[in-house]
Design an enzyme around this catalytic site. Sequence first.
Site, short mmCIF file in Angstrom:
data_model
loop_
_atom_site.label_atom_id
_atom_site.label_comp_id
_atom_site.label_asym_id
_atom_site.label_seq_id
_atom_site.Cartn_x
_atom_site.Cartn_y
_atom_site.Cartn_z
N SER A 123 17.33 60.10 17.00
CA SER A 123 17.94 58.78 17.16
C SER A 123 17.18 57.71 16.38
O SER A 123 17.73 56.66 16.10
CB SER A 123 17.91 58.37 18.63
OG SER A 123 18.78 59.18 19.36
N HIS A 144 23.43 62.24 13.27
CA HIS A 144 23.13 61.65 14.58
C HIS A 144 24.37 61.57 15.45
O HIS A 144 25.26 60.75 15.21
CB HIS A 144 22.52 60.25 14.36
CG HIS A 144 22.13 59.57 15.63
ND1 HIS A 144 22.37 58.24 15.86
CD2 HIS A 144 21.53 60.05 16.75
CE1 HIS A 144 21.93 57.93 17.07
NE2 HIS A 144 21.42 59.00 17.62
N GLU A 156 26.55 59.42 12.94
CA GLU A 156 25.95 58.67 11.82
C GLU A 156 25.28 59.68 10.89
O GLU A 156 24.45 60.48 11.34
CB GLU A 156 24.90 57.69 12.34
CG GLU A 156 25.49 56.53 13.14
CD GLU A 156 24.41 55.62 13.75
OE1 GLU A 156 24.66 54.42 13.86
OE2 GLU A 156 23.34 56.13 14.14
N ASN A 195 22.30 51.85 17.23
CA ASN A 195 21.20 51.45 18.11
C ASN A 195 20.60 50.11 17.71
O ASN A 195 20.09 49.38 18.55
CB ASN A 195 20.14 52.55 18.19
CG ASN A 195 20.63 53.70 19.07
OD1 ASN A 195 21.43 53.48 19.98
ND2 ASN A 195 20.19 54.91 18.81
N1 LIG Z 1 19.93 61.87 24.82
C1 LIG Z 1 20.57 61.06 24.00
O1 LIG Z 1 21.31 60.14 24.43
C2 LIG Z 1 20.45 61.25 22.51
C3 LIG Z 1 21.47 60.72 21.69
C4 LIG Z 1 21.40 60.95 20.30
C5 LIG Z 1 20.33 61.66 19.78
N2 LIG Z 1 19.34 62.12 20.59
C6 LIG Z 1 18.25 62.88 19.96
O2 LIG Z 1 18.46 64.27 20.18
C7 LIG Z 1 17.21 64.94 20.29
C8 LIG Z 1 17.19 65.73 21.58
O3 LIG Z 1 17.41 64.84 22.66
P1 LIG Z 1 17.88 65.34 24.11
O4 LIG Z 1 18.24 64.13 24.87
O5 LIG Z 1 18.84 66.48 23.97
O6 LIG Z 1 16.48 65.92 24.66
P2 LIG Z 1 16.23 66.98 25.82
O7 LIG Z 1 14.86 66.68 26.32
O8 LIG Z 1 17.37 67.04 26.77
O9 LIG Z 1 16.20 68.37 25.02
C9 LIG Z 1 15.21 68.73 24.11
C10 LIG Z 1 15.14 70.24 24.07
O10 LIG Z 1 14.26 70.63 23.03
C11 LIG Z 1 13.55 71.77 23.46
N3 LIG Z 1 12.37 71.93 22.62
C12 LIG Z 1 11.20 71.28 22.66
N4 LIG Z 1 10.39 71.71 21.66
C13 LIG Z 1 11.10 72.63 20.97
C14 LIG Z 1 10.83 73.42 19.83
N5 LIG Z 1 9.65 73.37 19.19
N6 LIG Z 1 11.79 74.27 19.38
C15 LIG Z 1 12.98 74.35 20.02
N7 LIG Z 1 13.30 73.62 21.12
C16 LIG Z 1 12.37 72.77 21.58
C17 LIG Z 1 13.27 71.52 24.93
O11 LIG Z 1 12.98 72.73 25.62
C18 LIG Z 1 14.59 70.87 25.36
O12 LIG Z 1 15.51 71.84 25.82
C19 LIG Z 1 16.13 63.87 20.16
O13 LIG Z 1 15.68 63.81 18.83
C20 LIG Z 1 16.87 62.59 20.53
O14 LIG Z 1 16.35 61.44 19.88
C21 LIG Z 1 19.39 61.96 21.95
#
Ligand SMILES: NC(=O)c1ccc[n+]([C@@H]2O[C@H](COP(=O)([O-])OP(=O)(O)OC[C@H]3O[C@@H](n4cnc5c(N)ncnc54)[C@H](O)[C@@H]3O)[C@@H](O)[C@H]2O)c1
Length: 297
Positions: A123, A144, A156, A195
């Site tokens: 993000s 994104h 995005e 954002n």
């Molecule tokens: N949650 C949101 O609203 C949102 C929206 C857009 C983008 N994002 C982006 O998406 C990404 C993930 O966010 P999320 O909310 O799904 O997080 P989350 O914490 O729900 O999931 C992250 C996952 O990554 C796994 N993980 C950690 N280290 C790892 C590795 N080395 N290899 C493989 N898997 C690994 C964890 O076990 C977990 O299942 C982030 O970069 C975040 O900025 C999040």
Amino acid sequence: MNIDDIRKICVTGAGQMGAQIAIQGALHGYRVSLHDIEAEQLERAISCNRKHLMRRVEKGRMTESEVQEVLERVDTTSDLGEACADADFVVEAVVERLDVKRRVFAELDEMAPRHAILATNSSYLGNSRIADVTSRPDKVVNMHFFYPPLVMKLVEVVRGDETSDETVAVTMELARRIGKQPVRVNRELPGFLVNRILRAITNEAYFLLENGVASFEDIDKACELGLNHPLGPFKLGDFSGLDIGYNARKERYEETGDPADRPAPSLARRVERGDLGRKTGRGFYDYSTNPPTPTED
Ligand SMILES: NC(=O)c1ccc[n+]([C@@H]2O[C@H](COP(=O)([O-])OP(=O)(O)OC[C@H]3O[C@@H](n4cnc5c(N)ncnc54)[C@H](O)[C@@H]3O)[C@@H](O)[C@H]2O)c1
């Protein structure tokens, strides 16, 4: 590389975002391999996705056999090499930490086919901060998605310093092919488009609240009825989780020192007492009543 060369997508990180990005690809006919370091995250991802799809069956939008076919297109593994070995496009959705993402991209660069595009769903982190650990910075891009990716239409696509035109074009087209509407972001700025705009609105909303110009419920009402926003900024904060907004502001304030970025006292107080929004039943609003009612400071 052409969009038709993409047959298999690998998604690494099976959390809130990755699990649904994987199933969105499968819904549109792609073979997907979903990877996570935690085996239980993979199990949770599959069972949540099954639930989401079964809701579509209840609404008559899919049949049970279609759900089964979609789920069968997603393989899960905790072995990254296996997950990306024959992938044409990789979406990284692991935790939002630069060191972890850099490590994952270095591994992907070694293990994924030379032609594969490596996209990050980050993000805030622009892909240039990650691409230099790979031998293919022209094939690294931000793709994104928005939460929840099964529902939110926007993607995005952010070009980094070295991202090629071809990578941007293929990523935009892949977003369309999996039912999303992409926008192209030509320069990396923290927060990209959505954002940044959201932050500007939210900063102003807190300024108005903290200076006693209006109550938060009236600021929400003003945005909903005057700007046609489906949710005002405080309702949206409750929906996303107040801790998420609080932590993002705290980090941003540490970076910029700009008082407008400091978590507002009305936000900090709620987070400190554990009122984190819808997920805890209370935030700016109390969700035990129908309709939800404004809470006291
Ligand atoms: N949650 C949101 O609203 C949102 C929206 C857009 C983008 N994002 C982006 O998406 C990404 C993930 O966010 P999320 O909310 O799904 O997080 P989350 O914490 O729900 O999931 C992250 C996952 O990554 C796994 N993980 C950690 N280290 C790892 C590795 N080395 N290899 C493989 N898997 C690994 C964890 O076990 C977990 O299942 C982030 O970069 C975040 O900025 C999040």
